[in-house]
Design an enzyme around this catalytic site. Sequence first.
Site, PDB file in Angstrom:
ATOM      1  N   HIS A  39       0.845  -1.206   0.000  1.00 19.59           N
ATOM      2  CA  HIS A  39       0.000   0.000   0.000  1.00 19.59           C
ATOM      3  C   HIS A  39       0.878   1.253   0.000  1.00 19.59           C
ATOM      4  CE1 HIS A  39      -3.852  -2.148   1.156  1.00 19.59           C
ATOM      5  NE2 HIS A  39      -2.928  -3.082   1.217  1.00 19.59           N
ATOM      6  N   ASP A  62      -6.638   5.190   2.009  1.00 19.25           N
ATOM      7  CA  ASP A  62      -6.754   3.797   1.615  1.00 19.25           C
ATOM      8  C   ASP A  62      -8.184   3.328   1.865  1.00 19.25           C
ATOM      9  OD1 ASP A  62      -5.964   1.129   0.999  1.00 19.25           O
ATOM     10  OD2 ASP A  62      -3.984   1.603   1.764  1.00 19.25           O
ATOM     11  N   TRP A  68      -0.948  -7.143  -6.071  1.00 18.91           N
ATOM     12  CA  TRP A  68      -1.267  -6.238  -7.176  1.00 18.91           C
ATOM     13  C   TRP A  68      -0.046  -5.456  -7.656  1.00 18.91           C
ATOM     14  CZ3 TRP A  68      -4.144  -6.229 -11.064  1.00 18.91           C
ATOM     15  CH2 TRP A  68      -4.244  -5.084 -11.869  1.00 18.91           C
TER      16      TRP A  68
HETATM   17  N1  UDP Z   1       9.238  -5.797  -3.386  1.00 20.20           N
HETATM   18  C1  UDP Z   1      10.534  -5.331  -3.390  1.00 20.20           C
HETATM   19  N2  UDP Z   1      11.538  -6.225  -3.181  1.00 20.20           N
HETATM   20  C2  UDP Z   1      11.329  -7.543  -2.983  1.00 20.20           C
HETATM   21  C3  UDP Z   1      10.009  -8.023  -2.991  1.00 20.20           C
HETATM   22  C4  UDP Z   1       8.981  -7.116  -3.213  1.00 20.20           C
HETATM   23  O1  UDP Z   1      10.780  -4.132  -3.574  1.00 20.20           O
HETATM   24  O2  UDP Z   1      12.307  -8.269  -2.775  1.00 20.20           O
HETATM   25  C5  UDP Z   1       8.149  -4.838  -3.598  1.00 20.20           C
HETATM   26  C6  UDP Z   1       7.471  -5.035  -4.928  1.00 20.20           C
HETATM   27  O3  UDP Z   1       8.166  -4.306  -5.927  1.00 20.20           O
HETATM   28  C7  UDP Z   1       6.066  -4.528  -4.649  1.00 20.20           C
HETATM   29  C8  UDP Z   1       5.864  -4.769  -3.162  1.00 20.20           C
HETATM   30  O4  UDP Z   1       7.148  -5.043  -2.609  1.00 20.20           O
HETATM   31  O5  UDP Z   1       5.979  -3.137  -4.947  1.00 20.20           O
HETATM   32  C9  UDP Z   1       4.965  -5.940  -2.857  1.00 20.20           C
HETATM   33  O6  UDP Z   1       3.661  -5.551  -3.098  1.00 20.20           O
HETATM   34  P1  UDP Z   1       2.581  -6.568  -3.668  1.00 20.20           P
HETATM   35  O7  UDP Z   1       1.320  -5.792  -3.847  1.00 20.20           O
HETATM   36  O8  UDP Z   1       3.086  -7.249  -4.873  1.00 20.20           O
HETATM   37  O9  UDP Z   1       2.445  -7.674  -2.568  1.00 20.20           O
HETATM   38  P2  UDP Z   1       2.257  -7.631  -0.965  1.00 20.20           P
HETATM   39  O10 UDP Z   1       3.608  -7.500  -0.395  1.00 20.20           O
HETATM   40  O11 UDP Z   1       1.371  -6.452  -0.658  1.00 20.20           O
HETATM   41  O12 UDP Z   1       1.643  -8.952  -0.676  1.00 20.20           O
END
Ligand code: UDP
Length: 493
Positions: free
Chosen positions: A28, A134, A394
């Site tokens: 988020h 949000d 997402w």
């Molecule tokens: N991300 C990152 N490095 C990592 C893994 C994930 O920067 O090693 C970032 C990814 O680019 C994304 C966020 O973490 O922007 C994860 O958001 P997402 O909505 O995909 O999944 P959530 O973590 O909310 O389940």
Amino acid sequence: MGHPATAAAAAADLPAHILIFPLPMQGHINSMLKLAELLCLSGLHVTMLLSDYTHRRLRRHADIESHFSRYSGFRVATISDGLPDDHPRAGERAMDIVMSLVKVGGSEFRRLIETTDALSDGGSRRRISCLIMDGVLSFAVPVAKEIGIPVIYFRTVGACSFWANYSFKEVIAAGEIPLKGKEEDKYSYASKPELDFPVTSVPGMEGYLRRRDLPAFCRVSDVNDAGFNTIITETRRTALSDGLILNTFEDLEGPILDQIRNQIPVVYSIGPLHCRLEKEATLPSSSFWEEDHGCMAWLDSQPDRSVLYVSFGSVTLLSKEELLEIWYGLVDSGQRFLWVMRPDSIVGGDGGSPSIPVELEKATKARGYMVGWVPQNKVLAHPSLGAFFTHSGWNSTLESIAAGIPMICWPYFADQMINSRFASEVWKVGLDIKDTCDRAIVEKTVRDVMEVRKDEFWERARQMAELAKKAVSEGGSSYLNLNRLIEFLKSSI
Ligand code: UDP
């Protein structure tokens, strides 16, 4: 102290002041910080409201304040999320953040607005003129209404998930949910043929949405489940707002956005935000964990389109059994892989670190690279990438689409179930293996995406990436919608 008339005259020259309030979770914050920067670039004043906990994480690993110091109009404010610091904020417990904020957030938010004179910084900025918040934080709305400012919702999920959530009441009425069995082994869903029945009560998704693809909030035995009801109520409240922002684009989710507009007239589809920001500034890191940049050198030494990037985001937890099934599947596929294994992401078993079979260790040394956290957008842009094995969060989905990288989708919970269906069946940029965790399935799917159907998925992914870039370029749908949003915000004073 200045003369009140002089202060009023000075305030009249100040730009609109926007308060951005994300749910304090990694995904988020990532997208809402990008919006914050785009608003700063347009000359608006922005206060980013974070939880104390996430603020500390960001200071430690991302240093957003130093990045944002170039914008004199940017500030951070913080409130408590109501949970102790050592509360596990991952896996199913991530929902505790929502439930805690629903309970304590209203009074915390009121206290902040009242004690800071609506964040006016003693007159150096206007009192807040618009709240962008949000989707599940509607406790802030009464306070915003009292001070007479507009409220815009920013849902950081896709239009597909938002619209399915919005339709939950109709889906319940049609008897298509609840999807019983949350208490059971989650992989028992794989063998339930009734979950392959089509869902007919989400307008616009007839024909491809099955019950198992509904957002995982529906995986409850009782429609009165508290978390499930919070999602329904909060989502419906969006209709009372002054607009809805979605980090998506018309060429990706146009038909679903049209459905949403039947209920919520003002919808700003402005994504992919990171692509728009990349055009105007350097992308800042907003990571909660330290990024390992060493993996980039490893990627440099790999052949083009040969590496499978594996990451399940910031919240997913893996049991040791799941870890081993996926690991064997990867190794047995014979492909190269870069795997993000967050330090806190393996749970269960005897509590110790899992003993890793020698053959996995050996194969990983030969063809793999394990890492705790990476700069994901840089990884996705690397020429050695062949596909992304993702949990279908997402942000990850959109980042993969924008980078033109095919996906293997292994959704864990929440909106991920529907994102993975869209990736595989609507956009056709990969394969969906939800509700399974089996080394033979992983091996076959990896081979299919990386070898057998590689050209087909790469061509689709390339087309989608072009559409994403077009959307944020001058004259594109997201470009124009962001401008429209900025005009509205400027006029909110
Ligand atoms: N991300 C990152 N490095 C990592 C893994 C994930 O920067 O090693 C970032 C990814 O680019 C994304 C966020 O973490 O922007 C994860 O958001 P997402 O909505 O995909 O999944 P959530 O973590 O909310 O389940």
